[in-house]
Design a protein around this motif. Sequence first.
Motif, PDB file in Angstrom:
ATOM      1  N   MET A   5       0.858  -1.191   0.000  1.00 57.19           N
ATOM      2  CA  MET A   5       0.000   0.000   0.000  1.00 57.19           C
ATOM      3  C   MET A   5       0.891   1.237   0.000  1.00 57.19           C
ATOM      4  O   MET A   5       1.771   1.360   0.839  1.00 57.19           O
ATOM      5  CB  MET A   5      -0.908  -0.002   1.217  1.00 57.19           C
ATOM      6  CG  MET A   5      -1.897  -1.141   1.210  1.00 57.19           C
ATOM      7  SD  MET A   5      -2.913  -1.202   2.660  1.00 57.19           S
ATOM      8  CE  MET A   5      -3.779   0.325   2.554  1.00 57.19           C
ATOM      9  N   ILE A   6       0.667   2.106  -0.918  1.00 60.14           N
ATOM     10  CA  ILE A   6       1.448   3.335  -1.019  1.00 60.14           C
ATOM     11  C   ILE A   6       0.544   4.499  -0.656  1.00 60.14           C
ATOM     12  O   ILE A   6      -0.403   4.815  -1.367  1.00 60.14           O
ATOM     13  CB  ILE A   6       2.009   3.523  -2.438  1.00 60.14           C
ATOM     14  CG1 ILE A   6       2.894   2.345  -2.820  1.00 60.14           C
ATOM     15  CG2 ILE A   6       2.758   4.822  -2.535  1.00 60.14           C
ATOM     16  CD1 ILE A   6       3.339   2.348  -4.248  1.00 60.14           C
ATOM     17  N   PHE A  41      -3.399   7.972  -2.370  1.00 60.54           N
ATOM     18  CA  PHE A  41      -3.259   6.520  -2.312  1.00 60.54           C
ATOM     19  C   PHE A  41      -2.963   6.041  -3.723  1.00 60.54           C
ATOM     20  O   PHE A  41      -3.782   6.198  -4.630  1.00 60.54           O
ATOM     21  CB  PHE A  41      -4.540   5.877  -1.778  1.00 60.54           C
ATOM     22  CG  PHE A  41      -4.515   4.382  -1.807  1.00 60.54           C
ATOM     23  CD1 PHE A  41      -3.733   3.684  -0.901  1.00 60.54           C
ATOM     24  CD2 PHE A  41      -5.250   3.679  -2.724  1.00 60.54           C
ATOM     25  CE1 PHE A  41      -3.705   2.303  -0.921  1.00 60.54           C
ATOM     26  CE2 PHE A  41      -5.225   2.303  -2.751  1.00 60.54           C
ATOM     27  CZ  PHE A  41      -4.448   1.622  -1.845  1.00 60.54           C
ATOM     28  N   CYS A  42      -1.782   5.486  -3.908  1.00 64.01           N
ATOM     29  CA  CYS A  42      -1.328   5.043  -5.242  1.00 64.01           C
ATOM     30  C   CYS A  42      -1.437   6.174  -6.264  1.00 64.01           C
ATOM     31  O   CYS A  42      -1.973   5.997  -7.357  1.00 64.01           O
ATOM     32  CB  CYS A  42      -2.111   3.831  -5.698  1.00 64.01           C
ATOM     33  SG  CYS A  42      -1.802   2.367  -4.723  1.00 64.01           S
ATOM     34  N   ILE A  46      -7.094  11.312  -2.403  1.00 67.78           N
ATOM     35  CA  ILE A  46      -8.209  10.768  -1.630  1.00 67.78           C
ATOM     36  C   ILE A  46      -9.009  11.890  -0.996  1.00 67.78           C
ATOM     37  O   ILE A  46     -10.220  11.964  -1.157  1.00 67.78           O
ATOM     38  CB  ILE A  46      -7.699   9.812  -0.542  1.00 67.78           C
ATOM     39  CG1 ILE A  46      -7.040   8.607  -1.178  1.00 67.78           C
ATOM     40  CG2 ILE A  46      -8.830   9.371   0.354  1.00 67.78           C
ATOM     41  CD1 ILE A  46      -6.401   7.682  -0.205  1.00 67.78           C
ATOM     42  N   CYS A  47      -8.342  12.774  -0.248  1.00 67.39           N
ATOM     43  CA  CYS A  47      -9.070  13.844   0.429  1.00 67.39           C
ATOM     44  C   CYS A  47      -8.177  15.078   0.594  1.00 67.39           C
ATOM     45  O   CYS A  47      -6.962  14.999   0.509  1.00 67.39           O
ATOM     46  CB  CYS A  47      -9.593  13.376   1.783  1.00 67.39           C
ATOM     47  SG  CYS A  47      -8.306  13.100   2.991  1.00 67.39           S
TER      48      CYS A  47
END
Length: 68
Positions: A5-6, A41-42, A46-47
Amino acid sequence: MSILMICNGEETEIGRQLAGGACPYCGGKVHSVDVRRQWKFCFMPICFKFKRKYFCTYCSRRLVLYFS
């Protein structure tokens, strides 16, 4: 099988202005800095979070406000 997970967090300064009051440690001027934090994320955003941080211009300490 392994999962990689990056996650990455990135801060960007949006604006800076003079805040009212004085530093309790050295008596210097206080600046308020508006910061945008972006979580990825990858490599996909995201936010977004917007925060206001306070710093002294003379001693470079980060100041925290406590409301009672």
